[in-house]
Write a protein that holds these residues in place. Structure first.
Motif, PDB file in Angstrom:
ATOM      1  N   ARG A 155       7.663  15.340  10.345  1.00  9.72           N
ATOM      2  CA  ARG A 155       7.610  16.607   9.621  1.00  9.72           C
ATOM      3  C   ARG A 155       8.819  16.686   8.699  1.00  9.72           C
ATOM      4  N   PHE A 156       8.595  16.930   7.424  1.00  5.04           N
ATOM      5  CA  PHE A 156       9.669  17.006   6.434  1.00  5.04           C
ATOM      6  C   PHE A 156       9.914  18.465   6.057  1.00  5.04           C
ATOM      7  N   VAL A 157      11.150  18.916   6.214  1.00  5.22           N
ATOM      8  CA  VAL A 157      11.496  20.306   5.890  1.00  5.22           C
ATOM      9  C   VAL A 157      12.845  20.328   5.182  1.00  5.22           C
ATOM     10  N   THR A 158      13.182  21.490   4.613  1.00  8.37           N
ATOM     11  CA  THR A 158      14.517  21.669   4.051  1.00  8.37           C
ATOM     12  C   THR A 158      15.499  21.902   5.197  1.00  8.37           C
ATOM     13  N   ARG A 159      16.775  21.729   4.897  1.00  7.43           N
ATOM     14  CA  ARG A 159      17.802  21.909   5.935  1.00  7.43           C
ATOM     15  C   ARG A 159      17.790  23.337   6.490  1.00  7.43           C
ATOM     16  N   ASN A 160      17.516  24.327   5.642  1.00 12.18           N
ATOM     17  CA  ASN A 160      17.516  25.715   6.099  1.00 12.18           C
ATOM     18  C   ASN A 160      16.443  25.987   7.154  1.00 12.18           C
ATOM     19  N   ALA A 161      15.319  25.308   7.013  1.00 10.60           N
ATOM     20  CA  ALA A 161      14.200  25.545   7.932  1.00 10.60           C
ATOM     21  C   ALA A 161      14.228  24.620   9.142  1.00 10.60           C
ATOM     22  N   PHE A 162      15.203  23.748   9.213  1.00 12.80           N
ATOM     23  CA  PHE A 162      15.204  22.698  10.242  1.00 12.80           C
ATOM     24  C   PHE A 162      15.159  23.278  11.665  1.00 12.80           C
ATOM     25  N   ALA A 163      16.014  24.271  11.962  1.00 11.99           N
ATOM     26  CA  ALA A 163      16.118  24.779  13.329  1.00 11.99           C
ATOM     27  C   ALA A 163      14.804  25.397  13.805  1.00 11.99           C
ATOM     28  N   THR A 164      14.180  26.238  12.966  1.00 12.53           N
ATOM     29  CA  THR A 164      12.940  26.888  13.395  1.00 12.53           C
ATOM     30  C   THR A 164      11.774  25.895  13.434  1.00 12.53           C
ATOM     31  N   THR A 165      11.775  24.931  12.526  1.00 13.04           N
ATOM     32  CA  THR A 165      10.726  23.899  12.572  1.00 13.04           C
ATOM     33  C   THR A 165      10.877  23.053  13.833  1.00 13.04           C
ATOM     34  N   LEU A 166      12.119  22.725  14.163  1.00 12.28           N
ATOM     35  CA  LEU A 166      12.360  21.943  15.371  1.00 12.28           C
ATOM     36  C   LEU A 166      11.911  22.713  16.604  1.00 12.28           C
ATOM     37  N   HIS A 167      12.247  24.003  16.651  1.00 11.35           N
ATOM     38  CA  HIS A 167      11.795  24.817  17.774  1.00 11.35           C
ATOM     39  C   HIS A 167      10.275  24.833  17.856  1.00 11.35           C
ATOM     40  N   HIS A 168       9.626  25.024  16.714  1.00 13.81           N
ATOM     41  CA  HIS A 168       8.163  25.127  16.681  1.00 13.81           C
ATOM     42  C   HIS A 168       7.509  23.845  17.195  1.00 13.81           C
ATOM     43  N   PHE A 169       7.961  22.700  16.709  1.00 20.08           N
ATOM     44  CA  PHE A 169       7.295  21.446  17.065  1.00 20.08           C
ATOM     45  C   PHE A 169       7.820  20.834  18.361  1.00 20.08           C
ATOM     46  N   THR A 170       8.867  21.419  18.921  1.00 19.22           N
ATOM     47  CA  THR A 170       9.257  21.014  20.272  1.00 19.22           C
ATOM     48  C   THR A 170       8.300  21.622  21.283  1.00 19.22           C
ATOM     49  N   GLY A 171       7.847  22.870  21.026  1.00 23.36           N
ATOM     50  CA  GLY A 171       6.926  23.530  21.940  1.00 23.36           C
ATOM     51  C   GLY A 171       7.646  23.957  23.216  1.00 23.36           C
ATOM     52  N   SER A 172       6.903  24.089  24.295  1.00 23.21           N
ATOM     53  CA  SER A 172       5.474  23.876  24.419  1.00 23.21           C
ATOM     54  C   SER A 172       4.667  24.968  23.709  1.00 23.21           C
ATOM     55  N   LYS A 173       3.375  24.767  23.658  1.00 22.54           N
ATOM     56  CA  LYS A 173       2.502  25.771  23.048  1.00 22.54           C
ATOM     57  C   LYS A 173       2.667  27.115  23.743  1.00 22.54           C
ATOM     58  N   GLU A 174       2.727  27.073  25.086  1.00 26.29           N
ATOM     59  CA  GLU A 174       2.838  28.304  25.857  1.00 26.29           C
ATOM     60  C   GLU A 174       4.176  29.006  25.580  1.00 26.29           C
ATOM     61  N   HIS A 175       5.241  28.239  25.452  1.00 25.53           N
ATOM     62  CA  HIS A 175       6.548  28.816  25.133  1.00 25.53           C
ATOM     63  C   HIS A 175       6.512  29.486  23.759  1.00 25.53           C
ATOM     64  N   LEU A 188      12.690  36.427   4.833  1.00 26.46           N
ATOM     65  CA  LEU A 188      12.581  35.325   5.776  1.00 26.46           C
ATOM     66  C   LEU A 188      13.978  34.917   6.240  1.00 26.46           C
ATOM     67  N   LEU A 189      14.209  35.002   7.534  1.00 23.31           N
ATOM     68  CA  LEU A 189      15.489  34.589   8.101  1.00 23.31           C
ATOM     69  C   LEU A 189      15.420  33.131   8.527  1.00 23.31           C
ATOM     70  N   THR A 190      16.430  32.384   8.198  1.00 24.03           N
ATOM     71  CA  THR A 190      16.567  31.020   8.712  1.00 24.03           C
ATOM     72  C   THR A 190      17.864  30.934   9.496  1.00 24.03           C
ATOM     73  N   PHE A 191      18.007  29.857  10.276  1.00 24.93           N
ATOM     74  CA  PHE A 191      19.118  29.770  11.214  1.00 24.93           C
ATOM     75  C   PHE A 191      19.736  28.371  11.160  1.00 24.93           C
ATOM     76  N   PRO A 192      21.064  28.295  11.293  1.00 25.53           N
ATOM     77  CA  PRO A 192      21.712  26.980  11.224  1.00 25.53           C
ATOM     78  C   PRO A 192      21.430  26.119  12.452  1.00 25.53           C
ATOM     79  N   THR A 193      21.161  26.769  13.594  1.00 19.97           N
ATOM     80  CA  THR A 193      20.921  26.043  14.838  1.00 19.97           C
ATOM     81  C   THR A 193      19.871  26.764  15.663  1.00 19.97           C
ATOM     82  N   GLU A 194      19.331  26.073  16.651  1.00 20.10           N
ATOM     83  CA  GLU A 194      18.419  26.720  17.595  1.00 20.10           C
ATOM     84  C   GLU A 194      19.146  27.787  18.409  1.00 20.10           C
ATOM     85  N   GLU A 195      20.423  27.546  18.716  1.00 24.70           N
ATOM     86  CA  GLU A 195      21.198  28.551  19.435  1.00 24.70           C
ATOM     87  C   GLU A 195      21.201  29.879  18.684  1.00 24.70           C
ATOM     88  N   ALA A 196      21.395  29.816  17.377  1.00 21.62           N
ATOM     89  CA  ALA A 196      21.393  31.028  16.559  1.00 21.62           C
ATOM     90  C   ALA A 196      20.004  31.668  16.523  1.00 21.62           C
TER      91      ALA A 196
END
Length: 630
Positions: free
Chosen positions: A289-309, A336-344
């Motif tokens: 999956r190719f994304v911009t740096r700004n969207a990286f954290a939320t994209t990573l969260h989304h595709f890490t899953g699980s679906k139920e989470h 649209l809010l983006t985040f530097p890390t999943e922690e944020a």
């Protein structure tokens, strides 16, 4: 490439596997082929350890068998491998291999070349003469180099397809040493092996993931990247691989990925995604999956899953009038809010960080609202490794080399636990050699002073009749005794539990290693009442192991949770037989997080002083007798 740029690689494991590994800059480059065959060893140059050199010598012998070489020549390489394996020194300590019985001038030259270059001219020559696909036949039960040689030389068989065809045409049974029944068994094994399983064991998928990561690290267009999906959540069985990549040049990145990986087929390609099938033995699918740096954290969260989470997180956002997408969090006013890390990202919702391994859509969100997840185990809390092997039995490195590697990892202490005398195949230690090893440990402890301590231990066999492999007098000489089952796996549950009960009730046994004996994708383990085992461990104050080897991960998540509920200490150990395997600790810790294991439940989070006090104190009050069969 600067290290900081790659801190976003969220790796549940950072392990250098033999043949296919993830390497830091300056340690050599690994193969980017998807193949799992031994050939990939020669696609990098680094200093090999003794076990790897032994594997190469065995590989040479196998190639020679396939070619039909002189049996004495073949035997020479197997003898050389055994001679190295049985010597308790590391390669660096053996100045002249010809001084070892069983190693002649010719084999010594091959060994020296491997040590100095990481390659073997002889292997390259043999590979040029023999189809590489023949090595796949070694995975068929009953087929060794000699039989494969007959199939190759007399029937022209070079791979699984030609072997299947020859079996169907009943040509295999005509060869000397085969016969009709053997042919039937081979055909059944080929058919079974050729069926691609829906999911593959984590150990296999880790190896592929690390190969991919090696390739990604070389691509300058990539700003950061991470594993995603079920591998990042450290599932035992995995269907495919997912990677999230931050880049401003997705098209160029896709081109570079295709150059660096051994890809069988590109199944989809666009500006935000590329899907491929690797040219490995199972044809594993990989999504990038190719994304911009700004969207990286939320994209990573989304595709890490699980679906139920993800469903639960979207429900939480909806309660706040917000929407979560893979690109960010949409506020009620449309921004649209983006985040530097999943922690944020989690902090935005008033949550403590939820590690990927816990994102299973259970109650992790409710827990993160009220509880600080930092109390759960993490790698920084680990102060020791309590289960490892050295050249004294079947390990690749000396005690000193393992100790110094542990010190580099920041550990305060380790326990050396080579195999006991009955495990002859692994170079198990006689009582005399065990005493000599203890003297070597004492010498090293005098050298290290207060900065580091090596405890003298053993991984002792629980014998098929229930006895332990050493007398009580010998065990009293040791600091830490691990008991384990390595034989008679087919015994009844009653007999297996009798063996384990004898070990648990012994006052010197402080840990049961790989308690169920399972190999993920290999064997289910022996018949065992795990509930009873955990109850006995609680009663006797005996720790149980989470063996961090990716092929084992034993105990499983369900039983780790039960251990914590019952107050049973868990030891997360690598069972390392090489320096590289010490890196499995990160996988073990990540797997323990799936069970929400707390730092306080893990034996090797103890300080050295706490650990010494624990092993010095009487184990429990209910000891019923000596080393007798119950």
């Amino acid at each position: 490439m600067h290290r900081e740029r790659w801190m976003s690689f969220v790796l549940p494991i950072r392990k250098a596997y033999p043949f296919l590994g993830w390497h830091k800059s300056g340690e050599g480059s690994a193969s980017v082929k998807g193949s799992s065959e031994p050939r990939s060893l020669y696609e990098r140059v680094r200093r090999l350890n003794k076990k790897e050199v032994c594997r190469v010598l065995e590989l040479i012998a196998t190639y020679m068998e396939i070619k039909g070489e002189n049996p004495f020549k073949i035997a020479a390489f197997r003898k050389a491998s055994a001679a190295l394996e049985n010597d308790h020194r590391s390669l660096m300590q053996i100045e002249d291999p010809t001084t070892l019985p069983g190693i002649g001038k010719g084999t010594a030259n091959v060994i020296k070349e491997l040590i100095t270059t990481g390659e073997s001219t002889l292997v390259k020559e043999l590979q040029a003469e023999i189809p590489e696909s023949l090595l796949t036949l070694l995975k068929i039960p009953g087929l060794g180099g000699k039989k494969i040689g007959k199939l190759y030389q007399q029937l022209g068989i070079t791979d699984l397809n030609s072997l299947r065809k020859a079996c169907i045409e009943k040509r295999v049974q005509t060869l000397e040493g085969f016969g009709e029944k053997t042919q039937e068994k081979i055909l059944q094994a080929v058919e079974a092996y050729s069926q691609k399983p829906e999911r593959l064991p984590i150990a296999y998928m880790i190896r592929l993931a690390e190969t991919i990561e090696n390739a990604l690290r070389e691509i300058p267009e990539i700003e950061c990247a991470s594993r995603a999906g079920s591998l990042r959540r450290v599932n035992e069985w995995i269907k495919d691989l997912d990677f999230v990549i931050a880049t401003e040049m997705p098209e160029n990145t896709a081109v570079e990925i295709k150059k660096r990986l051994d890809i069988r087929e590109v199944t989809g390609e666009g500006s935000t995604k590329m899907s491929v099938i690797l040219n490995d033995e199972y044809g594993v699918s990989v999504d990038f999956r190719f994304v911009t740096r700004n969207a990286f954290a939320t994209t990573l969260h989304h595709f890490t899953g699980s679906k139920e989470h993800n469903v639960e997180m979207r429900r939480l956002a909806k309660e706040r009038g917000e929407k979560i997408s893979e690109y960010g969090v949409e506020r009620p006013d449309g921004t649209l809010l983006t985040f530097p890390t999943e922690e944020a990202f989690f902090q935005h919702f008033g949550l403590a960080f939820i590690p990927p391994e816990m994102r299973e859509g259970k109650d992790e969100i409710d827990v993160a609202k009220v509880e600080e997840t930092s109390e759960w185990i993490d790698l920084s809390a680990v102060k020791a490794d309590l289960h490892m092997h050295t050249t004294w039995s079947d390990g690749a490195y000396t005690i000193e080399e393992m100790a110094e590697a542990a010190m580099r990892k920041g550990y305060d202490y380790i326990v050396i636990t080579d195999h006991s005398q009955s495990l002859v195949v692994a170079g198990g230690l006689s009582e005399k050699r065990l005493k000599e090893q203890r003297e070597e440990i004492e010498r090293l402890n005098a050298k290290y002073g207060d900065s580091f301590k090596i405890f003298a231990g053993v991984e002792m066999d629980i014998l098929p009749d229930g006895r332990l492999d050493y007398s009580d007098d010998v065990l009293d000489e040791l600091d830490f005794v691990i008991a384990a089952i390595h034989s008679a796996f087919s015994q009844s549950e009653e007999k297996i539990m009798s063996r384990l009960t004898q070990a648990l009730r012994h006052p010197r046994v402080r840990l049961i290693a790989h308690p169920t004996g399972r190999i993920i994708g290999g064997r289910p383990g022996y018949a065992i009442n795990i509930e009873k085992l955990i109850d006995l461990a609680s009663e006797t104050n005996t720790a149980l192991e989470l063996n961090a080897n990716p092929n084992r991960l034993d105990l499983a998540v369900k039983w780790l949770s039960r251990c914590q509920e019952k107050g049973v200490r868990i030891a997360i150990n690598t069972d390392a037989h090489s320096l590289e395997m010490l890196e499995d600790m990160a996988l073990g810790v990540a797997y323990a997080r799936r069970a929400r294991i707390r730092k306080a439940s893990v034996l090797n989070t103890m300080t050295r002083e706490e650990f010494e006090a624990w092993i010095s104190a009487p184990k429990y009050e209910g000891f019923l007798g000596g080393n007798d069969v119950v």
